[in-house]
Design an enzyme around this catalytic site. Structure first.
Site, mmCIF file in Angstrom:
data_model
loop_
_atom_site.group_PDB
_atom_site.id
_atom_site.type_symbol
_atom_site.label_atom_id
_atom_site.label_comp_id
_atom_site.label_asym_id
_atom_site.label_seq_id
_atom_site.Cartn_x
_atom_site.Cartn_y
_atom_site.Cartn_z
ATOM 1 N N SER A 1 0.849 -1.194 0.000
ATOM 2 C CA SER A 1 0.000 0.000 0.000
ATOM 3 C C SER A 1 0.877 1.233 0.000
ATOM 4 C CB SER A 1 -0.889 0.028 1.244
ATOM 5 O OG SER A 1 -1.422 1.342 1.392
ATOM 6 N N MET B 1 -9.163 7.800 0.032
ATOM 7 C CA MET B 1 -9.993 8.132 1.199
ATOM 8 C C MET B 1 -10.588 9.524 1.029
ATOM 9 S SD MET B 1 -7.552 6.810 4.265
ATOM 10 C CE MET B 1 -6.652 5.256 4.141
ATOM 11 N N HIS C 1 -8.371 0.847 -3.926
ATOM 12 C CA HIS C 1 -9.294 0.590 -2.812
ATOM 13 C C HIS C 1 -9.988 1.897 -2.460
ATOM 14 C CE1 HIS C 1 -9.523 -0.593 1.774
ATOM 15 N NE2 HIS C 1 -10.716 -0.512 1.222
ATOM 16 N N MET D 1 -12.209 4.085 -0.313
ATOM 17 C CA MET D 1 -12.848 4.273 0.993
ATOM 18 C C MET D 1 -13.581 5.598 0.895
ATOM 19 S SD MET D 1 -9.684 2.775 3.185
ATOM 20 C CE MET D 1 -8.609 2.946 1.754
ATOM 21 N N ASP E 1 -4.793 3.450 -1.832
ATOM 22 C CA ASP E 1 -5.869 3.709 -0.868
ATOM 23 C C ASP E 1 -6.462 5.097 -1.067
ATOM 24 O OD1 ASP E 1 -6.074 1.345 0.832
ATOM 25 O OD2 ASP E 1 -3.990 1.773 1.377
ATOM 26 N N ASP F 1 -6.482 -6.741 4.199
ATOM 27 C CA ASP F 1 -5.963 -5.377 4.248
ATOM 28 C C ASP F 1 -5.946 -4.870 5.683
ATOM 29 O OD1 ASP F 1 -5.147 -2.829 3.709
ATOM 30 O OD2 ASP F 1 -6.849 -2.311 2.415
ATOM 31 N N MET G 1 -11.183 -6.424 5.514
ATOM 32 C CA MET G 1 -10.409 -5.465 6.306
ATOM 33 C C MET G 1 -10.083 -6.076 7.671
ATOM 34 S SD MET G 1 -10.106 -2.849 4.301
ATOM 35 C CE MET G 1 -9.144 -1.912 5.499
ATOM 36 N N HIS H 1 -1.176 -1.372 -4.352
ATOM 37 C CA HIS H 1 -2.454 -1.078 -3.692
ATOM 38 C C HIS H 1 -2.539 0.426 -3.408
ATOM 39 C CE1 HIS H 1 -5.934 -2.262 -1.153
ATOM 40 N NE2 HIS H 1 -5.518 -1.339 -0.304
HETATM 41 C C1 DX5 Z 1 -6.276 1.143 5.703
HETATM 42 C C2 DX5 Z 1 -5.792 0.872 4.284
HETATM 43 C C3 DX5 Z 1 -4.671 -0.082 4.214
HETATM 44 C C4 DX5 Z 1 -3.454 0.336 4.949
HETATM 45 C C5 DX5 Z 1 -2.669 -0.880 5.354
HETATM 46 O O1 DX5 Z 1 -7.372 1.954 5.671
HETATM 47 O O2 DX5 Z 1 -6.848 0.363 3.504
HETATM 48 O O3 DX5 Z 1 -4.366 -0.436 2.866
HETATM 49 O O4 DX5 Z 1 -2.649 1.203 4.255
HETATM 50 O O5 DX5 Z 1 -1.603 -0.435 6.119
HETATM 51 P P1 DX5 Z 1 -0.832 -1.366 7.156
HETATM 52 O O6 DX5 Z 1 -0.279 -2.514 6.373
HETATM 53 O O7 DX5 Z 1 0.216 -0.456 7.688
HETATM 54 O O8 DX5 Z 1 -1.831 -1.813 8.175
HETATM 55 ZN ZN ZN Z 2 -6.425 -0.555 1.443
#
Ligand code: DX5
Ligand code: ZN
Length: 226
Positions: free
Chosen positions: A12, A41, A70, A72, A39, A176, A141, A37
């Site tokens: 990520s 948000m 991904h 969110m 993320d 994740d 998750m 990956h």
């Molecule tokens: C959390 C994200 C993850 C996150 C994972 O909201 O979706 O992808 O970056 O990070 P680690 O591996 O540090 O838990």
């Molecule tokens: Zn993620």
């Protein structure tokens, strides 16, 4: 993209240097990342903000493997075409993001991408049962989404249940949150094949010193080998 159930590591870039995404992606791929990956948000569905379609489109120029985005965010549907245009391979939305996940999965595939459905830790496996013919990936998750570096929440029973529900359908199970060499074996034994890892992959390394990225990826792979 051909389907296979071998274990894949998807770093990520939430844990990368935000001022240097292009070189970070190149470095992590050179060190053995299977997928990248990304993320996304929105500060509404989750209490944090990252980046949107123009940034993701810029990342794409550097991704040679698979760009796994991904979302969110809520709502989702109005942004699907923008992520297709950004060059997304797999677009994952949360089942909790709205009342019409079925339509969202259809729209993601309709826009030419693989579709993914993500479940928060508090959401049961059954919430995605009727989406399994419309999806290419279920993202379980193992932290509450929003931040990297959180403690792993054991969702092994949920992963096992999903593995049974999926049967022989070509659907990946992605994990994740909090994945490292101690937690990865639990989820792989339960049936997961894609491991997202942020802090456990990027720790100790940098664009100038990328070798630790490779060591970290190999340590996770070694923990689940055999
Ligand atoms: C959390 C994200 C993850 C996150 C994972 O909201 O979706 O992808 O970056 O990070 P680690 O591996 O540090 O838990
Ligand atoms: Zn993620």
């Amino acid at each position: 993209m051909t389907f296979d159930r071998s274990v894949k590591i998807a770093p990520s870039i939430l844990s990368a240097d935000f001022a240097d995404f292009g070189r970070e992606i190149q470095a992590i791929e050179a060190q053995g990342a299977d997928w990248i990956h990304v993320d996304v948000m929105d500060g509404h569905f989750v209490p944090n903000l990252t980046f949107g379609p123009p940034a993701v489109k810029a990342f794409r120029k550097h991704v040679k493997t698979v760009m796994d985005v991904h979302l969110m965010i809520s709502p989702v549907d109005a942004y699907i075409d923008a992520y297709a245009d950004a060059g997304t391979d797999i677009l994952t939305a949360h089942v909790e993001a709205g009342p019409h996940s079925h339509r969202t999965m259809q729209a993601i595939r309709g826009a030419g991408m693989k579709s993914g459905i993500a479940l928060n830790p508090g959401t049961p496996a059954e919430a995605v049962e009727h989406l399994l013919d419309l999806t290419d990936l279920v993202c379980v998750m193992t932290v509450n989404p929003g931040f990297g570096g959180q403690k792993f929440i054991d969702m092994t029973a949920k992963v096992k249940k999903l593995r049974e529900m999926i049967g022989d359908r070509p659907v990946h199970i992605e994990i994740d949150g909090g994945v490292d060499p101690t937690t990865a074996p639990l989820v792989v034994a339960a049936g997961a094949d894609v491991l997202v890892a942020g802090s456990a992959v990027f720790r100790g390394g940098s664009v100038e010193n990328p070798a630790p990225y490779g060591e970290n990826i190999r340590a996770i792979k070694a923990s689940v080998a055999g």
